[in-house]
Scaffold this active site. Structure first.
Site, PDB file in Angstrom:
ATOM      1  N   HIS A   1       0.816  -1.210   0.000  1.00 41.46           N
ATOM      2  CA  HIS A   1       0.000   0.000   0.000  1.00 41.46           C
ATOM      3  C   HIS A   1       0.853   1.265   0.000  1.00 41.46           C
ATOM      4  O   HIS A   1       1.928   1.295   0.588  1.00 41.46           O
ATOM      5  CB  HIS A   1      -0.876   0.073   1.270  1.00 41.46           C
ATOM      6  CG  HIS A   1      -1.710  -1.141   1.519  1.00 41.46           C
ATOM      7  ND1 HIS A   1      -1.621  -1.879   2.679  1.00 41.46           N
ATOM      8  CD2 HIS A   1      -2.645  -1.746   0.755  1.00 41.46           C
ATOM      9  CE1 HIS A   1      -2.482  -2.896   2.608  1.00 41.46           C
ATOM     10  NE2 HIS A   1      -3.108  -2.835   1.456  1.00 41.46           N
TER      11      HIS A   1
ATOM     12  N   HIS B   1       1.130   4.787   1.685  1.00 44.47           N
ATOM     13  CA  HIS B   1       0.676   5.435   2.921  1.00 44.47           C
ATOM     14  C   HIS B   1       0.849   6.943   2.815  1.00 44.47           C
ATOM     15  O   HIS B   1       1.585   7.449   1.980  1.00 44.47           O
ATOM     16  CB  HIS B   1       1.410   4.847   4.126  1.00 44.47           C
ATOM     17  CG  HIS B   1       0.896   3.483   4.510  1.00 44.47           C
ATOM     18  ND1 HIS B   1       0.213   3.235   5.675  1.00 44.47           N
ATOM     19  CD2 HIS B   1       0.950   2.305   3.848  1.00 44.47           C
ATOM     20  CE1 HIS B   1      -0.135   1.948   5.721  1.00 44.47           C
ATOM     21  NE2 HIS B   1       0.314   1.359   4.629  1.00 44.47           N
TER      22      HIS B   1
ATOM     23  N   HIS C   1      -3.378   4.543   5.140  1.00 38.76           N
ATOM     24  CA  HIS C   1      -3.386   4.405   3.682  1.00 38.76           C
ATOM     25  C   HIS C   1      -3.676   5.744   3.023  1.00 38.76           C
ATOM     26  O   HIS C   1      -4.477   6.531   3.528  1.00 38.76           O
ATOM     27  CB  HIS C   1      -4.477   3.430   3.225  1.00 38.76           C
ATOM     28  CG  HIS C   1      -4.229   2.017   3.609  1.00 38.76           C
ATOM     29  ND1 HIS C   1      -5.098   1.014   3.303  1.00 38.76           N
ATOM     30  CD2 HIS C   1      -3.203   1.440   4.266  1.00 38.76           C
ATOM     31  CE1 HIS C   1      -4.617  -0.137   3.758  1.00 38.76           C
ATOM     32  NE2 HIS C   1      -3.465   0.112   4.364  1.00 38.76           N
TER      33      HIS C   1
ATOM     34  N   HIS D   1     -11.575   0.946   2.166  1.00 41.00           N
ATOM     35  CA  HIS D   1     -10.445   0.142   1.708  1.00 41.00           C
ATOM     36  C   HIS D   1     -10.944  -0.971   0.786  1.00 41.00           C
ATOM     37  O   HIS D   1     -12.047  -1.476   0.958  1.00 41.00           O
ATOM     38  CB  HIS D   1      -9.734  -0.475   2.924  1.00 41.00           C
ATOM     39  CG  HIS D   1      -8.672  -1.459   2.550  1.00 41.00           C
ATOM     40  ND1 HIS D   1      -7.472  -1.062   2.015  1.00 41.00           N
ATOM     41  CD2 HIS D   1      -8.635  -2.798   2.610  1.00 41.00           C
ATOM     42  CE1 HIS D   1      -6.744  -2.141   1.779  1.00 41.00           C
ATOM     43  NE2 HIS D   1      -7.432  -3.211   2.125  1.00 41.00           N
TER      44      HIS D   1
ATOM     45  N   HIS E   1      -9.186   2.831  -1.572  1.00 39.64           N
ATOM     46  CA  HIS E   1      -8.193   3.873  -1.294  1.00 39.64           C
ATOM     47  C   HIS E   1      -7.290   4.003  -2.521  1.00 39.64           C
ATOM     48  O   HIS E   1      -6.934   3.004  -3.147  1.00 39.64           O
ATOM     49  CB  HIS E   1      -7.302   3.489  -0.106  1.00 39.64           C
ATOM     50  CG  HIS E   1      -8.029   3.325   1.189  1.00 39.64           C
ATOM     51  ND1 HIS E   1      -7.491   2.639   2.253  1.00 39.64           N
ATOM     52  CD2 HIS E   1      -9.232   3.773   1.603  1.00 39.64           C
ATOM     53  CE1 HIS E   1      -8.340   2.677   3.267  1.00 39.64           C
ATOM     54  NE2 HIS E   1      -9.411   3.351   2.899  1.00 39.64           N
TER      55      HIS E   1
ATOM     56  N   ASP F   1      -4.357   1.622  -2.331  1.00 38.32           N
ATOM     57  CA  ASP F   1      -4.552   0.173  -2.223  1.00 38.32           C
ATOM     58  C   ASP F   1      -3.995  -0.528  -3.454  1.00 38.32           C
ATOM     59  O   ASP F   1      -4.605  -0.496  -4.524  1.00 38.32           O
ATOM     60  CB  ASP F   1      -6.047  -0.159  -2.078  1.00 38.32           C
ATOM     61  CG  ASP F   1      -6.614   0.238  -0.725  1.00 38.32           C
ATOM     62  OD1 ASP F   1      -5.820   0.474   0.201  1.00 38.32           O
ATOM     63  OD2 ASP F   1      -7.851   0.311  -0.604  1.00 38.32           O
TER      64      ASP F   1
ATOM     65  N   HIS G   1       3.273  -5.073   4.094  1.00 36.60           N
ATOM     66  CA  HIS G   1       2.727  -5.557   5.362  1.00 36.60           C
ATOM     67  C   HIS G   1       3.070  -7.020   5.594  1.00 36.60           C
ATOM     68  O   HIS G   1       3.359  -7.757   4.658  1.00 36.60           O
ATOM     69  CB  HIS G   1       1.206  -5.371   5.375  1.00 36.60           C
ATOM     70  CG  HIS G   1       0.789  -3.938   5.480  1.00 36.60           C
ATOM     71  ND1 HIS G   1       0.534  -3.323   6.673  1.00 36.60           N
ATOM     72  CD2 HIS G   1       0.599  -3.002   4.520  1.00 36.60           C
ATOM     73  CE1 HIS G   1       0.188  -2.055   6.444  1.00 36.60           C
ATOM     74  NE2 HIS G   1       0.236  -1.841   5.147  1.00 36.60           N
TER      75      HIS G   1
ATOM     76  N   ARG H   1       3.816  -3.523   9.647  1.00 42.39           N
ATOM     77  CA  ARG H   1       4.493  -2.919   8.494  1.00 42.39           C
ATOM     78  C   ARG H   1       5.923  -3.432   8.500  1.00 42.39           C
ATOM     79  O   ARG H   1       6.691  -3.106   9.398  1.00 42.39           O
ATOM     80  CB  ARG H   1       4.432  -1.405   8.626  1.00 42.39           C
ATOM     81  CG  ARG H   1       2.989  -0.917   8.737  1.00 42.39           C
ATOM     82  CD  ARG H   1       2.883   0.535   9.149  1.00 42.39           C
ATOM     83  NE  ARG H   1       1.473   0.915   9.293  1.00 42.39           N
ATOM     84  CZ  ARG H   1       1.019   2.152   9.241  1.00 42.39           C
ATOM     85  NH1 ARG H   1       1.858   3.166   9.051  1.00 42.39           N
ATOM     86  NH2 ARG H   1      -0.270   2.407   9.365  1.00 42.39           N
TER      87      ARG H   1
END
Length: 155
Positions: free
Chosen positions: A53, A55, A71, A79, A88, A91, A128, A145
């Site tokens: 993702h 951020h 995100h 999401h 998002h 994403d 992640h 993360r």
């Protein structure tokens, strides 16, 4: 340079949350409002899937990468998967590692650009620990993360 907005960017990912993950993610405007994302990572657990993702903050300074914020979601959507009409902007779905814990690939996503509308330049890209389930709000349940890189423009 001509002063035009950059169309390419790169992030060098550093291990976070005591992982060994590192690598490079490149971003390039592909036209038609699409962003081409090329990733080349190593140090993942073998044969696993990981949420991937953008951020909202270009800050990977904390040990768990929480400094990168949530995100990237400029439109205030739920999401979801990169294939969902509403998701998002950050994403990017999941990446898969091979038997050696490496992950290479190219994805194209819509709704983001390097430096134009919904620019990713100056934000961060995060890997992640777990798979994104595309359902759990607002994170996809993807867990810790394990790698973070700030996205910087490339000439």
């Amino acid at each position: 340079s001509s002063g035009a907005a950059p169309t390419k960017a790169v992030a060098q990912l550093q291990a976070k949350s005591n992982s060994k993950v590192q690598g490079t993610v490149r971003f390039e405007d592909a036209g038609d409002g699409k962003l081409r994302v090329t990733y080349d990572l190593e140090g993942l657990p073998p044969k696993t899937e990981h949420g991937f993702h953008i951020h909202e903050k270009g800050d990977c300074s904390s040990a768990d990468a929480s400094s990168a914020g949530g995100h990237f979601n400029p439109a205030g959507h739920q999401h979801g998967s990169p294939t969902y009409p509403e998701r998002h902007a950050g994403d990017f779905g999941n990446i898969k590692s091979d038997q050696k814990g490496r992950s290479h690939g190219v994805i194209e996503v819509s709704g983001v650009t390097v430096a134009g509308t919904n620019a990713v330049k100056g934000l961060s890209i995060i890997v992640h620990k777990k798979k994104d389930d595309y359902k759990t709000q607002p994170t996809g349940g993807a867990g810790d993360r394990i790698a973070c890189g700030v996205i910087v423009a490339q000439d």
